[in-house]
Every structure is written in structure tokens, then in C-alpha cells.
Design an enzyme around this catalytic site. Sequence first.
Site, short mmCIF file in Angstrom:
data_model
loop_
_atom_site.label_atom_id
_atom_site.label_comp_id
_atom_site.label_asym_id
_atom_site.label_seq_id
_atom_site.Cartn_x
_atom_site.Cartn_y
_atom_site.Cartn_z
N GLY A 228 8.33 -0.59 0.13
CA GLY A 228 7.71 0.02 1.91
C GLY A 228 8.36 -0.96 2.88
CE LYS B 33 10.90 -5.42 1.18
NZ LYS B 33 9.31 -4.96 1.18
N GLY B 34 7.41 -8.75 3.34
CA GLY B 34 7.18 -10.34 2.95
C GLY B 34 5.19 -10.30 3.83
N GLY B 35 4.92 -9.27 3.71
CA GLY B 35 3.95 -9.11 4.48
C GLY B 35 3.17 -9.11 3.21
N GLY B 36 2.69 -8.46 2.42
CA GLY B 36 2.08 -9.27 1.12
C GLY B 36 2.85 -10.00 -0.01
CE LYS C 276 3.92 -0.62 7.63
NZ LYS C 276 3.82 -0.43 6.02
CB SER D 132 -0.68 0.10 1.59
OG SER D 132 -0.42 -0.17 2.24
CB THR D 133 3.69 2.35 1.46
OG1 THR D 133 3.57 1.66 2.72
CG2 THR D 133 4.56 3.69 1.72
CD GLU E 273 8.75 -6.83 -1.24
OE1 GLU E 273 7.62 -6.67 -1.66
OE2 GLU E 273 8.70 -7.91 -0.39
C1 5RP Z 1 5.74 -6.38 0.67
C2 5RP Z 1 6.06 -5.74 1.42
C3 5RP Z 1 5.84 -5.02 1.33
O1 5RP Z 1 6.58 -3.56 1.16
C4 5RP Z 1 5.24 -4.69 3.05
O2 5RP Z 1 4.36 -5.36 3.28
C5 5RP Z 1 4.69 -3.40 3.61
O3 5RP Z 1 3.09 -3.31 3.11
P1 5RP Z 1 2.74 -2.08 3.11
O4 5RP Z 1 3.10 -1.04 2.35
O5 5RP Z 1 1.13 -2.43 2.56
O6 5RP Z 1 2.00 -1.64 4.69
O7 5RP Z 1 7.00 -6.75 2.04
O8 5RP Z 1 6.03 -8.08 -0.15
#
Ligand code: 5RP
Length: 219
Positions: free
Chosen positions: A84, A96-99, A123, A32-33, A105
Site C-alpha cells: 500500500g 510510505k511509512g505510515g506504519g 490517497k 491495512s490494505t 518495504e
Molecule cells: C507502512 C506503509 C503502508 O503501506 C501505508 O502506511 C498505508 O497503510 P494502509 O494500507 O493501512 O493505509 O507504508 O509502512
Amino acid sequence: MATDAEANKRRAALAALELVPSGVTIGIGTGSTVNLFIDALAANPGRVRSAVSSSQASTARLRAAGLAVVELNELPDLALYVDGADEATPARHLIKGGGGALTREKILAAAAQRFVCIIDDTKLVTTLGRFPLPIEVIPMARTLVARQLTARGGRPLWRQGFVTDNGNYILDVHDLSIADPVALERELNQITGVVTVGLFAARPADVLLVGTAQGVQTR
Ligand code: 5RP
């Protein structure tokens, strides 16, 4: 109306735009960022020549914004990567890796001369690990890797129903003690079946832009 976190993400994204040299190809992360950063690029046509994307989701958003997407293999080098993070320390070590896009990346972070990380202030942490550590694994090794992580004191949860752009699975590892991120990244990378660990410590961000209600802090 934008939440505080979203407003702070936008502040960080706009600050990152200031660090983009005109007319270069840049790496683009996921989330999202970064989406706010892509929006900022779209509002400044011609600012970048093209982008290398870390995910199918970002590729779609870049193309919808009218930005050219190229392959990393076509480039002699990559000046800048913007992404992000789920957690960051003042030493610019990241989770990282929430997405779920951590592997591509990490490739872009490794390829880039400069890695600019954009986050909102929720964060920023002293010690990584409150956010469960994402680890991309080869599907047939899922339980093998999970057992190894449990033996190290972690509590891996399979992100069920999610398949990465590379066709792999994600384990989200809770309760890991991350006192030494560089050493833990190296250690977890050695587990057979692990594709990528969501610790970005051996190659940390070069610049951390933290959006706050008072403005953007640079670390
Ligand atoms: C995706 C990531 C993103 O950078 C991380 O999850 C942050 O996401 P957001 O900007 O939505 O908070 O590592 O794999």
C-alpha cells in the site's frame, strides 16, 4: 459495516490478486490494505508458493493465514511486490511509512521485478506532501537529522513511543515542499543518520491500483 475507504482498499487488493502469477514467491508490504490482500491470498490456497514479509506484523498475519514466510536472502530473485501507500501521484511516486515499515518495504521494492501498489482513492494526490513524510533514523542521530530537516523547511515530529522493527526511530516531517520527489529523496538520503526516506520515487511503483466506488483504476 465497511467504510467506503475500506471497501475501496478491498477492491484494490482483489485486483492485485489478479496480477499474481501462480506458484511464485511474492513480497508483501505492511498496513491495512495489504492485510486485505493477505486475506485474499488466504482465501486462494496454493496461489503463491511463499512470501517475503516487510514487517513483523505482516509476518504474523501471513503465518496466521497459513502462508509460508521466507527470507529475501534465500531467493535468487523476486518477481512481484505488493504494498500500500499513504499517498500516490499519477506518476506512481509514493509516500510510505505510515506504519513505520518503510525500510524493509524499500528493500522489497528494490528487489522486485514488479511493484504493484494498492490504494483507495483518498490517497491519490497531484503533489506529494500533505501526508507527513516518514523518515527512519538511527536513534542517536534523531535531533541531528531533525535540525537538518528543519533547515530545509520541514517540521519534523518524533513519533514518540514507536520503535521500528530495525530498532530505529521515525521522524514524521510536515510542511515539506515535494515538487521534485526524485531529487528530494536523493537529497534526504544523504543526511547522516537517515536510514530510509519514505519517498518511493527513484524506484516508483510499476502499477498503481486505485480502488474507487466505481471500480479499480489502473495507472
Ligand atoms: C507502512 C506503509 C503502508 O503501506 C501505508 O502506511 C498505508 O497503510 P494502509 O494500507 O493501512 O493505509 O507504508 O509502512
